[in-house]
Scaffold this motif. Structure first.
Motif, PDB file in Angstrom:
ATOM      1  N   GLU A 184     -65.156  -9.230  30.844  1.00 16.46           N
ATOM      2  CA  GLU A 184     -63.913  -9.185  31.398  1.00 16.46           C
ATOM      3  C   GLU A 184     -64.240  -8.392  32.608  1.00 16.46           C
ATOM      4  O   GLU A 184     -64.840  -7.221  32.333  1.00 16.46           O
ATOM      5  CB  GLU A 184     -62.932  -8.363  30.516  1.00 16.46           C
ATOM      6  CG  GLU A 184     -62.426  -9.484  29.326  1.00 16.46           C
ATOM      7  CD  GLU A 184     -61.320  -9.074  28.625  1.00 16.46           C
ATOM      8  OE1 GLU A 184     -60.062  -9.937  28.868  1.00 16.46           O
ATOM      9  OE2 GLU A 184     -61.053  -8.024  28.129  1.00 16.46           O
ATOM     10  N   HIS A 185     -63.370  -8.405  33.675  1.00 17.81           N
ATOM     11  CA  HIS A 185     -63.443  -7.736  34.839  1.00 17.81           C
ATOM     12  C   HIS A 185     -62.030  -7.397  35.162  1.00 17.81           C
ATOM     13  O   HIS A 185     -61.262  -8.178  35.394  1.00 17.81           O
ATOM     14  CB  HIS A 185     -63.871  -8.612  36.054  1.00 17.81           C
ATOM     15  CG  HIS A 185     -65.406  -9.042  35.796  1.00 17.81           C
ATOM     16  ND1 HIS A 185     -65.890 -10.190  36.597  1.00 17.81           N
ATOM     17  CD2 HIS A 185     -66.524  -8.912  34.837  1.00 17.81           C
ATOM     18  CE1 HIS A 185     -67.187 -10.458  36.120  1.00 17.81           C
ATOM     19  NE2 HIS A 185     -67.399  -9.696  34.871  1.00 17.81           N
ATOM     20  N   ASP A 219     -61.024 -10.322  37.993  1.00 15.90           N
ATOM     21  CA  ASP A 219     -59.990 -11.167  37.258  1.00 15.90           C
ATOM     22  C   ASP A 219     -58.532 -10.997  36.944  1.00 15.90           C
ATOM     23  O   ASP A 219     -57.715 -11.456  36.993  1.00 15.90           O
ATOM     24  CB  ASP A 219     -60.874 -11.881  36.000  1.00 15.90           C
ATOM     25  CG  ASP A 219     -62.144 -12.427  36.346  1.00 15.90           C
ATOM     26  OD1 ASP A 219     -62.241 -12.814  37.570  1.00 15.90           O
ATOM     27  OD2 ASP A 219     -62.912 -12.462  35.417  1.00 15.90           O
ATOM     28  N   GLN A 220     -58.740  -9.643  36.352  1.00 23.68           N
ATOM     29  CA  GLN A 220     -57.378  -9.034  35.780  1.00 23.68           C
ATOM     30  C   GLN A 220     -56.883  -7.795  36.658  1.00 23.68           C
ATOM     31  O   GLN A 220     -57.743  -6.994  36.996  1.00 23.68           O
ATOM     32  CB  GLN A 220     -57.562  -8.695  34.544  1.00 23.68           C
ATOM     33  CG  GLN A 220     -58.262  -9.987  33.626  1.00 23.68           C
ATOM     34  CD  GLN A 220     -58.333  -9.480  32.194  1.00 23.68           C
ATOM     35  OE1 GLN A 220     -57.664  -8.727  31.429  1.00 23.68           O
ATOM     36  NE2 GLN A 220     -59.113 -10.046  31.313  1.00 23.68           N
ATOM     37  N   ALA A 225     -54.141 -12.352  31.821  1.00 21.64           N
ATOM     38  CA  ALA A 225     -54.672 -13.485  32.696  1.00 21.64           C
ATOM     39  C   ALA A 225     -53.398 -13.591  33.880  1.00 21.64           C
ATOM     40  O   ALA A 225     -52.525 -13.372  33.581  1.00 21.64           O
ATOM     41  CB  ALA A 225     -54.652 -14.512  31.969  1.00 21.64           C
TER      42      ALA A 225
END
Ligand SMILES: Nc1ncnc2c1ncn2[C@@H]1O[C@H](COP(=O)(O)OP(=O)(O)OP(=O)(O)O)[C@@H](O)[C@H]1O
Ligand SMILES: [Mg+2]
Length: 238
Positions: A41-42, A211-212, A226
């Motif tokens: 996860e980023h 991404d988040q 998301a």
């Protein structure tokens, strides 16, 4: 099944709080923070100055202890084994050791983690090269600019090949192009290894690269796992 269903969390925070001081001088820096971070996860922690980003990152790194709630590292082990080890943290402020040159600073956590000197130096040189800092390898911190020191601290974290990479405003002292390059290198290294990345920033240009985006406002964390279709391309802001 999503990515997060299949994997064990690297870190799990439940109703986490951190109050500094006590009585009338107490400052509630963070409250009710509940989140999990999974491999790959980023995440950006996005919020204004004083909102609690550094406080949360220090708790996640195991550098500090919560005053309420709980934090565990299910996939990583207990607090004592996190650093040097599976978590690397780039602090917001200066963090290089003054008597050591750049390559020695980058190599030090590797030596502390048990690597022999020559392997540690080799990995340190490779991390410096990745951030285009090879020319500075023999410089002492006092001979470096604030931005150069910040990038060497990032090289030090990269060299550790962590499973969880934490960076507290890693581009705060960098110009736009250098900041972009640092984030590129960070994300590329994380993708290669499957590491998770958590970066704090006030800068939407940085936040939009990950991404988040999890806003932190007045000590309160909001987990936005998301970006919805509606949010895609929308600006990351607190
Ligand atoms: N050691 C401390 N003692 C007392 N108060 C503190 C301490 N560290 C932080 N605080 C307070 O806790 C709150 C959150 O601070 P924190 O450093 O986590 O914010 P931040 O979001 O990282 O801010 P910035 O973007 O300026 O780095 C602030 O009100 C700050 O003044
Ligand atoms: Mg901070």
């Amino acid at each position: 099944m999503t990515n997060t269903d299949e994997q064990t969390a690297l870190v799990r925070c439940t109703d986490l709080a951190r109050t500094y001081g006590s009585g009338r001088a107490a400052v509630v820096a963070l409250h009710g923070a509940t989140c999990e971070i999974f491999p790959g996860e980023h995440v950006t922690l996005m919020g204004p100055s004083g909102s609690g980003k550094s406080t949360l990152l220090h708790l996640i790194a195991g550098l500090d202890e919560p005053t309420a709630g709980s934090i565990t590292w299910p996939a990583l082990g207990d607090r004592g084994s996190l650093r040097p080890g599976p978590i690397a943290l780039v602090l917001q402020g200066p963090s290089l050791l003054a008597p050591l040159d750049a390559v020695e600073n980058v190599a030090l956590p590797l030596v502390l983690a048990g690597l022999d000197d020559s392997d540690a130096r080799e990995r340190a040189f490779a991390a410096l090269a990745r951030l285009e800092l090879s020319d500075l390898h023999a410089k002492l911190p006092e001979e470096l600019s604030g931005g150069q020191m910040q990038r060497i601290a990032i090289a030090r974290a990269l060299a550790q090949r962590p499973r969880l990479f934490l960076a507290d405003e890693p581009t705060g002292q960098l110009d736009h192009d250098t900041a972009r390059h640092v984030i590129d290198v960070l994300l590329e290294a994380a993708r290669e290894s499957g590491a998770a990345v958590v970066v704090s920033t006030h800068d939407p240009a940085v936040g939009n690269r990950l991404d988040q985006c999890w806003p932190v406002v007045d000590g309160s964390l909001k987990v936005c796992r998301a970006r919805s279709t509606d949010q895609a391309g929308a600006s990351c802001s607190a």
